[in-house]
Structure formats: structure tokens, C-alpha cells
Design an enzyme around this catalytic site. Structure first.
Site, PDB file in Angstrom:
ATOM      1  N   ARG A 162      -4.538  10.642   4.279  1.00  0.00           N
ATOM      2  CA  ARG A 162      -3.188  11.654   4.296  1.00  0.00           C
ATOM      3  C   ARG A 162      -2.431  11.572   3.246  1.00  0.00           C
ATOM      4  O   ARG A 162      -1.997  12.440   2.815  1.00  0.00           O
ATOM      5  CB  ARG A 162      -3.133  11.266   5.820  1.00  0.00           C
ATOM      6  CG  ARG A 162      -1.826  12.164   5.955  1.00  0.00           C
ATOM      7  CD  ARG A 162      -1.050  11.295   7.280  1.00  0.00           C
ATOM      8  NE  ARG A 162       0.171  11.807   7.126  1.00  0.00           N
ATOM      9  CZ  ARG A 162       0.433  13.114   7.155  1.00  0.00           C
ATOM     10  NH1 ARG A 162      -0.387  14.193   7.389  1.00  0.00           N
ATOM     11  NH2 ARG A 162       1.923  13.435   6.948  1.00  0.00           N
ATOM     12  N   ILE A 211       7.918   7.055  16.880  1.00  0.00           N
ATOM     13  CA  ILE A 211       7.431   7.752  15.498  1.00  0.00           C
ATOM     14  C   ILE A 211       6.167   8.539  16.149  1.00  0.00           C
ATOM     15  O   ILE A 211       6.265   9.721  15.688  1.00  0.00           O
ATOM     16  CB  ILE A 211       7.379   6.938  14.664  1.00  0.00           C
ATOM     17  CG1 ILE A 211       8.475   5.894  14.188  1.00  0.00           C
ATOM     18  CG2 ILE A 211       6.798   7.495  13.041  1.00  0.00           C
ATOM     19  CD1 ILE A 211       9.893   6.722  13.751  1.00  0.00           C
ATOM     20  N   CYS A 221      -4.837  12.449  12.488  1.00  0.00           N
ATOM     21  CA  CYS A 221      -5.537  11.112  12.771  1.00  0.00           C
ATOM     22  C   CYS A 221      -5.303  10.748  13.977  1.00  0.00           C
ATOM     23  O   CYS A 221      -4.644  11.320  14.811  1.00  0.00           O
ATOM     24  CB  CYS A 221      -5.367  10.327  11.384  1.00  0.00           C
ATOM     25  SG  CYS A 221      -3.662   9.665  11.832  1.00  0.00           S
ATOM     26  N   LYS A 271       0.934  -0.995  -0.054  1.00  0.00           N
ATOM     27  CA  LYS A 271      -0.193   0.112  -0.079  1.00  0.00           C
ATOM     28  C   LYS A 271       1.026   1.170   0.069  1.00  0.00           C
ATOM     29  O   LYS A 271       0.596   2.234  -0.707  1.00  0.00           O
ATOM     30  CB  LYS A 271      -0.783  -0.004   1.208  1.00  0.00           C
ATOM     31  CG  LYS A 271      -1.728   1.121   1.342  1.00  0.00           C
ATOM     32  CD  LYS A 271      -2.429   1.327   2.783  1.00  0.00           C
ATOM     33  CE  LYS A 271      -1.693   1.610   4.088  1.00  0.00           C
ATOM     34  NZ  LYS A 271      -1.519   3.026   4.337  1.00  0.00           N
ATOM     35  N   ASN A 272       2.074   1.236   0.725  1.00  0.00           N
ATOM     36  CA  ASN A 272       2.630   2.663   1.010  1.00  0.00           C
ATOM     37  C   ASN A 272       3.614   2.545   0.015  1.00  0.00           C
ATOM     38  O   ASN A 272       4.329   3.680  -0.147  1.00  0.00           O
ATOM     39  CB  ASN A 272       3.383   2.480   2.337  1.00  0.00           C
ATOM     40  CG  ASN A 272       2.446   2.773   3.379  1.00  0.00           C
ATOM     41  OD1 ASN A 272       0.971   2.902   3.080  1.00  0.00           O
ATOM     42  ND2 ASN A 272       2.792   2.484   4.852  1.00  0.00           N
ATOM     43  N   ARG A 289      -8.644  -0.279   4.554  1.00  0.00           N
ATOM     44  CA  ARG A 289      -7.676   0.479   3.872  1.00  0.00           C
ATOM     45  C   ARG A 289      -6.219   0.018   3.331  1.00  0.00           C
ATOM     46  O   ARG A 289      -5.994   0.423   2.442  1.00  0.00           O
ATOM     47  CB  ARG A 289      -7.555   1.599   4.699  1.00  0.00           C
ATOM     48  CG  ARG A 289      -8.694   2.419   5.247  1.00  0.00           C
ATOM     49  CD  ARG A 289      -8.333   3.473   6.233  1.00  0.00           C
ATOM     50  NE  ARG A 289      -7.417   4.502   5.360  1.00  0.00           N
ATOM     51  CZ  ARG A 289      -6.926   5.615   5.640  1.00  0.00           C
ATOM     52  NH1 ARG A 289      -7.220   6.092   6.843  1.00  0.00           N
ATOM     53  NH2 ARG A 289      -5.890   6.284   4.936  1.00  0.00           N
ATOM     54  N   ASP A 308       4.580   0.647  11.945  1.00  0.00           N
ATOM     55  CA  ASP A 308       3.249  -0.017  11.608  1.00  0.00           C
ATOM     56  C   ASP A 308       3.132  -1.494  12.026  1.00  0.00           C
ATOM     57  O   ASP A 308       2.005  -1.905  11.578  1.00  0.00           O
ATOM     58  CB  ASP A 308       3.373   0.195   9.724  1.00  0.00           C
ATOM     59  CG  ASP A 308       3.014   1.408   9.380  1.00  0.00           C
ATOM     60  OD1 ASP A 308       3.348   1.880   8.277  1.00  0.00           O
ATOM     61  OD2 ASP A 308       2.785   2.241  10.465  1.00  0.00           O
ATOM     62  N   ARG A 321       0.382  14.399  12.623  1.00  0.00           N
ATOM     63  CA  ARG A 321       0.538  14.289  11.346  1.00  0.00           C
ATOM     64  C   ARG A 321       0.677  15.821  10.642  1.00  0.00           C
ATOM     65  O   ARG A 321       0.067  16.212   9.788  1.00  0.00           O
ATOM     66  CB  ARG A 321      -0.381  13.596  10.643  1.00  0.00           C
ATOM     67  CG  ARG A 321      -0.842  12.283  11.114  1.00  0.00           C
ATOM     68  CD  ARG A 321       0.111  11.113  11.232  1.00  0.00           C
ATOM     69  NE  ARG A 321       0.521  10.651  10.147  1.00  0.00           N
ATOM     70  CZ  ARG A 321       0.020   9.582   9.445  1.00  0.00           C
ATOM     71  NH1 ARG A 321      -1.260   9.109   9.868  1.00  0.00           N
ATOM     72  NH2 ARG A 321       0.301   9.260   8.375  1.00  0.00           N
TER      73      ARG A 321
HETATM   74  C1  EPZ Z   1       4.188   6.910   6.218  1.00  0.00           C
HETATM   75  O1  EPZ Z   1       3.504   8.076   6.666  1.00  0.00           O
HETATM   76  C2  EPZ Z   1       3.323   5.793   6.206  1.00  0.00           C
HETATM   77  N1  EPZ Z   1       2.137   6.044   5.302  1.00  0.00           N
HETATM   78  C3  EPZ Z   1       2.686   5.407   7.575  1.00  0.00           C
HETATM   79  O2  EPZ Z   1       1.807   4.394   7.499  1.00  0.00           O
HETATM   80  C4  EPZ Z   1       3.774   5.286   8.323  1.00  0.00           C
HETATM   81  O3  EPZ Z   1       3.380   4.952   9.626  1.00  0.00           O
HETATM   82  C5  EPZ Z   1       4.830   6.366   8.480  1.00  0.00           C
HETATM   83  O4  EPZ Z   1       5.151   6.640   6.999  1.00  0.00           O
HETATM   84  C6  EPZ Z   1       5.967   6.047   8.960  1.00  0.00           C
HETATM   85  O5  EPZ Z   1       6.747   5.041   8.722  1.00  0.00           O
HETATM   86  C7  EPZ Z   1       2.463   6.115   3.929  1.00  0.00           C
HETATM   87  O6  EPZ Z   1       3.535   5.829   3.502  1.00  0.00           O
HETATM   88  C8  EPZ Z   1       1.140   6.404   3.039  1.00  0.00           C
HETATM   89  P1  EPZ Z   1       6.284  10.414   8.172  1.00  0.00           P
HETATM   90  P2  EPZ Z   1       4.184   9.666   6.741  1.00  0.00           P
HETATM   91  O7  EPZ Z   1       6.143  11.487   7.583  1.00  0.00           O
HETATM   92  O8  EPZ Z   1       5.005   9.851   5.510  1.00  0.00           O
HETATM   93  C9  EPZ Z   1       6.626  13.247  11.673  1.00  0.00           C
HETATM   94  C10 EPZ Z   1       0.137   2.850   7.666  1.00  0.00           C
HETATM   95  O9  EPZ Z   1      -0.325   2.420   8.741  1.00  0.00           O
HETATM   96  N2  EPZ Z   1       6.715  14.397  10.533  1.00  0.00           N
HETATM   97  O10 EPZ Z   1       7.340   9.079   7.995  1.00  0.00           O
HETATM   98  O11 EPZ Z   1       2.865  10.492   6.524  1.00  0.00           O
HETATM   99  C11 EPZ Z   1       5.359  12.517  11.751  1.00  0.00           C
HETATM  100  O12 EPZ Z   1       4.506  13.111  12.585  1.00  0.00           O
HETATM  101  C12 EPZ Z   1       0.567   4.285   7.505  1.00  0.00           C
HETATM  102  O13 EPZ Z   1       0.171   2.249   6.517  1.00  0.00           O
HETATM  103  C13 EPZ Z   1       6.750  15.798  10.723  1.00  0.00           C
HETATM  104  O14 EPZ Z   1       6.988  16.026  12.036  1.00  0.00           O
HETATM  105  O15 EPZ Z   1       4.717   9.488   7.967  1.00  0.00           O
HETATM  106  C14 EPZ Z   1       5.728  11.358  12.464  1.00  0.00           C
HETATM  107  O16 EPZ Z   1       5.928  11.684  13.784  1.00  0.00           O
HETATM  108  C15 EPZ Z   1       0.237   5.087   8.980  1.00  0.00           C
HETATM  109  N3  EPZ Z   1       6.599  16.583   9.997  1.00  0.00           N
HETATM  110  C16 EPZ Z   1       7.190  11.213  11.765  1.00  0.00           C
HETATM  111  O17 EPZ Z   1       7.519  12.448  11.315  1.00  0.00           O
HETATM  112  C17 EPZ Z   1       6.317  16.278   8.761  1.00  0.00           C
HETATM  113  O18 EPZ Z   1       6.437  17.234   7.777  1.00  0.00           O
HETATM  114  C18 EPZ Z   1       7.253  10.197  10.586  1.00  0.00           C
HETATM  115  O19 EPZ Z   1       6.096  10.483   9.820  1.00  0.00           O
HETATM  116  C19 EPZ Z   1       6.041  15.110   8.218  1.00  0.00           C
HETATM  117  C20 EPZ Z   1       6.105  14.097   9.441  1.00  0.00           C
END
Ligand code: EPZ
Length: 420
Positions: free
Chosen positions: A92, A329, A116, A22-23, A399, A307, A121
Site C-alpha cells: 500500500r 486509527i 487490507c 521501514k515507514n 515485510r 502499530d 485504507r
Molecule cells: C502509515 O500508513 C503507516 N505505513 C502504517 O504502518 C501506520 O499504521 C499508519 O501510518 C498510522 O500510523 C507507512 O508509513 C508505510 P494513515 P498510512 O493515512 O499513511 C485514514 C505498519 O504496520 N485515512 O496515517 O496509510 C486511515 O484509514 C503500517 O507499518 C483516511 O481516512 O496510514 C486510518 O484510519 C500499517 N483517508 C487513518 O486515516 C486517507 O486518505 C490513519 O491512516 C488516508 C488515511
């Protein structure tokens, strides 16, 4: 709405094939916005999120056909650069159209995704990245409006307080591939899904090096062509199926698995006493009830994946000993704790930690899914529990897990749907 009913106790047996990730498929579908030429994406999982992304692409002027695991994306009517709130708010990951719209059209108006249940996020890193490439950003009425007369290469650090960001790395990469000059992303995300996106972009004609490492280099090009690409297997689905076998004391063969994407999980399960046999892309998982509790800390890849945290908590709930699970995370990603405790687990939340005292068994109960991976955790708990578990709001599960009921039923699980 439907709910999922699980009669616990069956030991899972047989073979199961993991679907496409998915990701990986979500940003790769977004990347088709970078060209007017047709793209064929294979091994696409039929998920709510996949179909949400296809709907979004169509609203942005693409024609997108999804048939038997293959998606053909081609130029549709007039191009549109506005990603509407009603589409982005349902998923998202839609925010990763920002980079390709900016790269191709030098213009993008994307609804802010909002938070969420797993956390706030934010998108500050996404905006920092595209600004560094020359975009002017304006935030108004819940939308990010980005414009760039010219996109130029930049050297930028993309690490945040929680480490690297997967989708921010994706967005910056997809804007940089059509920028003038060289971009270096430091503290880039190393997830296999980011690598898969980079491989697809390279097939389109992009010049990218370092994908899978914290430093990615992109040499901008003038034009990207259509490409054919097959999505990598979903390591989180694979991990969830591994735990399904362990928690039921089963014996299953999981096919279409990239073992090297599961290093941290396999290492932890090894420490717990679960020895997994693997050979040419398949993983044999035999459950044994003498597992011991292990401590988990989630980290960016190649660390233990956030995840898989909820699913691991289910397994630790019925494993002898004390397990401390630390979520680095998304420190609030513990909505599943209260639902597991309703099933008889002994879990105590202490800030970003959950202390799990393994118990002999869980008891089936009516529970509620709150997000995708929490719903997977409740399915695992239901499979192992005595009696019947009913999980409401299973649209969360749909999802991210393709045909999960069918896969579990084929492995001998007693699972069915009922109307809420
Ligand atoms: C991706 O989300 C995945 N989703 C998430 O999977 C996964 O949990 C996450 O990466 C972490 O591995 C997809 O790929 C579609 P991040 P993403 O930006 O990219 C912070 C699932 O269950 N952050 O890597 O949105 C954020 O709050 C989903 O399949 C900032 O601070 O996650 C988090 O604490 C859930 N500022 C950390 O970084 C930003 O601008 C990592 O988030 C962006 C993120």
C-alpha cells in the site's frame, strides 16, 4: 511458504541493534523521484517492503542498487509515470509515489492500493491534497490519473475522520516542494517518519518548516538535487523488542534507539510497572513478572502508536488484571485477537475495543499471521507461551522486521523455520 516455530519459555538476554525505519525509508525512496541526480540512502533495512519499493522505482525509470544497507538511486532509462497495479497491490505504501511523480512530471497514474486486513485504507485525503495544489484527478479502472499544467501552493486542511494521515502528508509534501508558491498543510501528521522525509527533502534543496508539528509550511522551489541521508531507527521494531524482553522476563540492551520517538509506549510501560533504563541511544529492558494491566488507546503521533497495539495485546494477555485496548486509527485492527485466544488468552472484542483479561500463561499452538504487526504479536506470544507455537504466512513478518529470527536467536530465543 515457510512457517516460524517458536519453543516458548526462554528469557531473552543480550544485546540487539534496531534497524532503519521501514515507514521512513519507503517515502524517502519515493522522494528520489523528485530529482534526476543520484541519491544515497543509508541504514536501509533489507525488508520485503524495501525491495518492493525498489522494484517500483525501477519500473518508473530509476536505477536502484541495494548493497549492505545502502541504496543508490539514480536516473535510469526513460522516465515512466505509471505505477502498475501488480506492484502497488503488493504494498500500500507504493501509493506515496503519487506526490513525487506529480511534483516532478506533473503527471502520475497510480493504481489504487485497495484495502487490507487492518482496514479500508481510503486515499481521499491524498486526492484532496493534490487537488488543492492544482492537479486534475480522474479515477478509472482502479487507477488514479493525476495531471497538472501547473502546481501551485495552497492552504489546506488534511485531517480526516481518524485524524491526520501519514502517507497523505508525505504525498502532499512531495508534490508541494516543486509547486509555485507557498503551501501550508494543517492537521499534518507529526510522526518521526514524516520528519525524516522532510529532512531528506530539505537536503535535496526543499524549503520546509514545521515538520513534526500539525502545521507544515513548504515554499516551492524550481529544482531539487541529489542528497545523502541515513534513515532513522525503527521505533516500532524497538517497541516490539522492548515487549519481547518484558514478556519473557528477560534482560536485554537495545541499541540504536531514539528514545524520544517512544514516549507514549515508555509512559504506558512505566504505568504498568516496567521501568526502562536508557542512556545515549541505548535502552536497557529488564522484564519483571509483576507488571499490572493498563488501558491503551491508539492515537496519531505522539499518541500511542496503532502499530504497537497488537504487540501490547500480547503482553497484556499474560499480565495480571483487565486491560481495555481501544483502536482509534483502524477500528478493525483486531485480526490477532482470535489467534491469541487460540493460545489461551482471554480477550473479548467489543467494537473498537478489546477487553483483555490477563492469564497466568499462554499455551503454544499453530496460528496464522494476518498482517505485519499481528505476526509480531504472535511471535511475542509464542516466546512467552508454554510449548511450541507455529506461525504460518510469516511473509507478513518479513515485510517489516529485518532479520528478526537472527536477532531473537542471538538473544537466546528458540526459533526456527520449517516448510509449510
Ligand atoms: C502509515 O500508513 C503507516 N505505513 C502504517 O504502518 C501506520 O499504521 C499508519 O501510518 C498510522 O500510523 C507507512 O508509513 C508505510 P494513515 P498510512 O493515512 O499513511 C485514514 C505498519 O504496520 N485515512 O496515517 O496509510 C486511515 O484509514 C503500517 O507499518 C483516511 O481516512 O496510514 C486510518 O484510519 C500499517 N483517508 C487513518 O486515516 C486517507 O486518505 C490513519 O491512516 C488516508 C488515511
Amino acid at each position: 511458504m515457510d512457517k516460524l516455530i517458536i519453543e516458548g519459555g526462554a528469557k531473552l538476554k543480550g544485546e540487539v541493534t534496531v534497524s532503519g525505519a521501514k515507514n521512513a525509508v519507503l517515502p524517502i525512496l519515493a522522494a528520489t523521484l523528485l530529482t534526476d541526480e543520484p541519491c544515497l540512502i543509508k541504514n536501509v533495512p533489507n525488508l520485503r517492503d524495501t525491495n518492493s519499493m525498489l522494484k517500483l522505482l525501477r519500473s518508473l525509470g530509476k536505477s536502484a542498487e541495494f548493497d549492505k544497507g545502502k541504496v543508490m538511486v539514480s536516473k535510469g532509462r526513460e522516465t515512466n509515470y505509471i505505477a502498475e497495479y501488480k506492484l502497488v497491490s503488493t504494498m500500500r505504501a507504493s501509493f506515496c509515489v503519487l506526490g513525487p511523480l506529480l511534483g516532478k512530471l506533473r503527471r502520475a497514474k497510480v493504481s489504487l492500493p485497495g484495502g487490507c486486513v487492518i482496514g479500508a485504507r481510503p486515499v481521499d485525503l491524498h486526492l484532496k491534497g493534490v487537488k488543492a495544489l492544482g492537479a486534475d484527478i480522474n479515477i478509472d479502472a482502479g487507477y488514479v490519473e493525476a495531471k497538472a499544467k501547473r502546481l501551485h501552493g495552497a492552504y489546506l486542511y488534511l485531517g480526516g475522520v481518524y485524524g491526520s494521515s501519514v502517507l497523505a502528508t508525505d504525498n502532499v509534501m512531495m508534490a508541494a516542494v516543486l509547486a509555485d508558491g507557498k503551501t501550508v498543510i494543517e492537521s499534518a501528521a507529526c510522526e518521526p517518519e514524516v520528519v525524516d522525509l522532510a529532512e531528506f527533502l530539505i537536503k535535496m534543496g526543499a524549503k520546509i518548516k514545521g515538520q513534526g508539528t500539525p502545521i507544515i509550511e513548504i515554499e516551492g522551489v524550481k529544482h531539487l538535487r541529489g542528497a545523502i541521508h541515513s534513515i532513522i531507527p525503527d521505533r516500532i521494531e524497538a517497541g516490539t523488542l522492548i515487549l519481547a524482553s518484558l514478556i519473557t522476563g528477560g534482560d536485554i540492551l537495545i541499541k540504536n534507539v531514539q528514545i524520544r520517538h517512544l514516549g507514549a509506549l515508555i509512559d504506558k510501560l512505566d504505568e504498568a510497572g516496567a521501568h526502562l533504563g536508557h542512556s545515549d541511544g541505548a535502552l536497557r529492558v529488564k522484564g519483571n513478572r509483576r507488571l499490572k494491566a493498563v488501558n491503551i488507546t491508539t492515537l496519531p503521533y505522539p499518541g500511542f502508536p496503532t502499530d504497537m497495539q497488537a504487540q501490547m495485546m500480547s503482553l497484556m494477555s499474560v499480565t495480571r488484571g483487565i486491560s481495555v485496548i481501544t483502536e482509534k486509527i483502524y477500528p478493525d485492527r483486531f485480526m490477532h485477537v482470535s489467534e491469541l485466544n487460540r493460545m489461551g488468552a482471554h480477550i473479548q472484542r467489543e467494537g473498537p475495543h478489546a477487553i483483555v483479561e490477563g492469564t497466568k500463561s499462554l499455551s503454544g499452538a499453530p496460528v496464522m499471521a494476518s498482517d505485519l504487526r499481528a505476526s509480531a504479536c504472535l511471535v511475542l506470544a509464542g516466546l512467552a507461551a508454554r510449548g511450541k507455537t507455529s506461525i504460518s504466512r510469516i511473509y507478513h513478518l518479513e515485510r517489516g522486521y529485518e532479520n528478526i529470527e537472527k536477532k531473537l536467536i542471538n538473544l537466546g530465543a528458540k526459533v526456527w523455520r520449517e516448510k509449510e
